[in-house]
Design an enzyme around this catalytic site. Structure first.
Site, PDB file in Angstrom:
ATOM      1  N   HIS A  25      31.311 -21.818 -25.592  1.00 25.39           N
ATOM      2  CA  HIS A  25      29.847 -21.706 -25.570  1.00 25.39           C
ATOM      3  C   HIS A  25      29.206 -22.849 -26.369  1.00 25.39           C
ATOM      4  CE1 HIS A  25      30.700 -17.141 -25.236  1.00 25.39           C
ATOM      5  NE2 HIS A  25      30.276 -17.527 -24.057  1.00 25.39           N
ATOM      6  N   ARG A  71      33.939 -22.226 -15.816  1.00 27.75           N
ATOM      7  CA  ARG A  71      35.309 -22.564 -16.224  1.00 27.75           C
ATOM      8  C   ARG A  71      36.240 -22.779 -15.048  1.00 27.75           C
ATOM      9  NH1 ARG A  71      34.886 -17.549 -20.141  1.00 27.75           N
ATOM     10  NH2 ARG A  71      33.714 -17.046 -18.286  1.00 27.75           N
ATOM     11  N   SER A 110      35.624 -14.512 -23.916  1.00 26.98           N
ATOM     12  CA  SER A 110      35.304 -13.575 -24.994  1.00 26.98           C
ATOM     13  C   SER A 110      36.197 -12.334 -24.908  1.00 26.98           C
ATOM     14  CB  SER A 110      33.833 -13.189 -24.939  1.00 26.98           C
ATOM     15  OG  SER A 110      33.032 -14.328 -25.160  1.00 26.98           O
ATOM     16  N   LYS A 119      26.314  -1.795 -20.940  1.00 27.06           N
ATOM     17  CA  LYS A 119      27.566  -2.141 -21.637  1.00 27.06           C
ATOM     18  C   LYS A 119      27.315  -2.185 -23.137  1.00 27.06           C
ATOM     19  CE  LYS A 119      29.127  -6.216 -20.146  1.00 27.06           C
ATOM     20  NZ  LYS A 119      29.809  -7.390 -19.692  1.00 27.06           N
TER      21      LYS A 119
END
Ligand code: ADP
Length: 159
Positions: free
Chosen positions: A17, A90, A128, A41
Site C-alpha cells: 500500500h 498485483r 493483508s 465485515k
C-alpha cells in the site's frame, strides 16, 4: 491539478500500500488515503486503528490526507472534489476484480475515473489476509509491514 482517492480496507497497511501511495502522491495535487468502513465485515483492526496506523506512516507527506469513509467511495470523492480513484493491482485475478469494481463505480458516477497502478514486483505477494494469518503464528513480518504495524499486530495477537 487533480485530486485523487486511494480507497481500501488497509487491514493492516502493508509496504505494498505504501509503495502505491509514494508513487501516486506526486502525480496529484492531493491524495486522500481512505479507510473504507465495511459494515458487513468486522476487521482485524478497527477502522479507527487502521486510520491511525496510516496517519502515522503518511505524516511526512504534506499532500496526503488519511480519512475514514462510511459512504460509497464515489460519494466521498465527489464531496472532496476528487476526480480520480486509484487502485493497486498485483495480479490478473486482482485486475478482473478491480475492473468490475471500476465499471460499477463508473455506473454510479460517470464523472469519476479509476486508474490502476501495477504493484512493485517486490510486493506482489503481499496481502493483508496472509499477513494476519502469519501474525497469528508469530511469523516474521518485518519485510511486509512497517514497524508500527508489526507492533500493533503483536499487541493484537498477544503472546
Ligand atoms: P480491498 O479494498 O480489496 O480490501 P486492500 O485494502 O487490501 O484491498 O487494498 C487497497 C488497495 O491497495 C487495492 O486496490 C489493492 O489492490 C491494493 N493493494 C493491496 N496490496 C497491494 C500490493 N502489495 N501491491 C499493490 N497494490 C496493493
Amino acid at each position: 491539478m487533480v485530486k485523487a482517492v486511494f480507497p481500501g480496507s488497509f487491514d493492516p497497511p502493508t509496504f505494498g500500500h505504501l509503495n502505491i501511495v509514494e508513487r501516486v502522491r506526486s502525480i496529484f495535487e492531493e491524495l486522500f488515503v481512505v479507510v473504507a468502513v465495511n459494515k458487513q465485515k468486522s476487521g482485524f483492526f478497527s477502522p479507527e486503528e487502521r486510520r491511525d496506523l496510516l496517519a502515522e506512516l503518511l505524516e511526512p507527506f504534506p499532500n496526503v490526507k488519511v480519512m475514514l469513509c462510511d459512504t460509497l467511495i464515489v460519494e466521498f470523492a465527489k464531496l472532496h472534489g476528487c476526480r480520480v480513484l486509484v487502485r493497486g493491482v498485483r495480479s490478473v485475478p486482482d485486475f478482473s476484480y478491480e475492473f468490475e469494481l471500476s465499471i460499477m463505480n463508473k455506473g454510479l458516477d460517470p464523472s469519476i475515473e479509476t486508474i490502476f497502478m501495477p504493484t512493485d514486483p517486490r510486493y506482489f505477494v503481499l496481502r493483508s489476509s496472509a499477513i494476519k494469518e502469519l501474525a497469528s503464528f508469530h511469523g516474521d513480518l518485518s519485510a511486509m509491514v512497517p514497524p508500527n504495524v508489526v507492533r500493533a499486530l503483536k499487541a493484537k495477537v498477544g503472546p
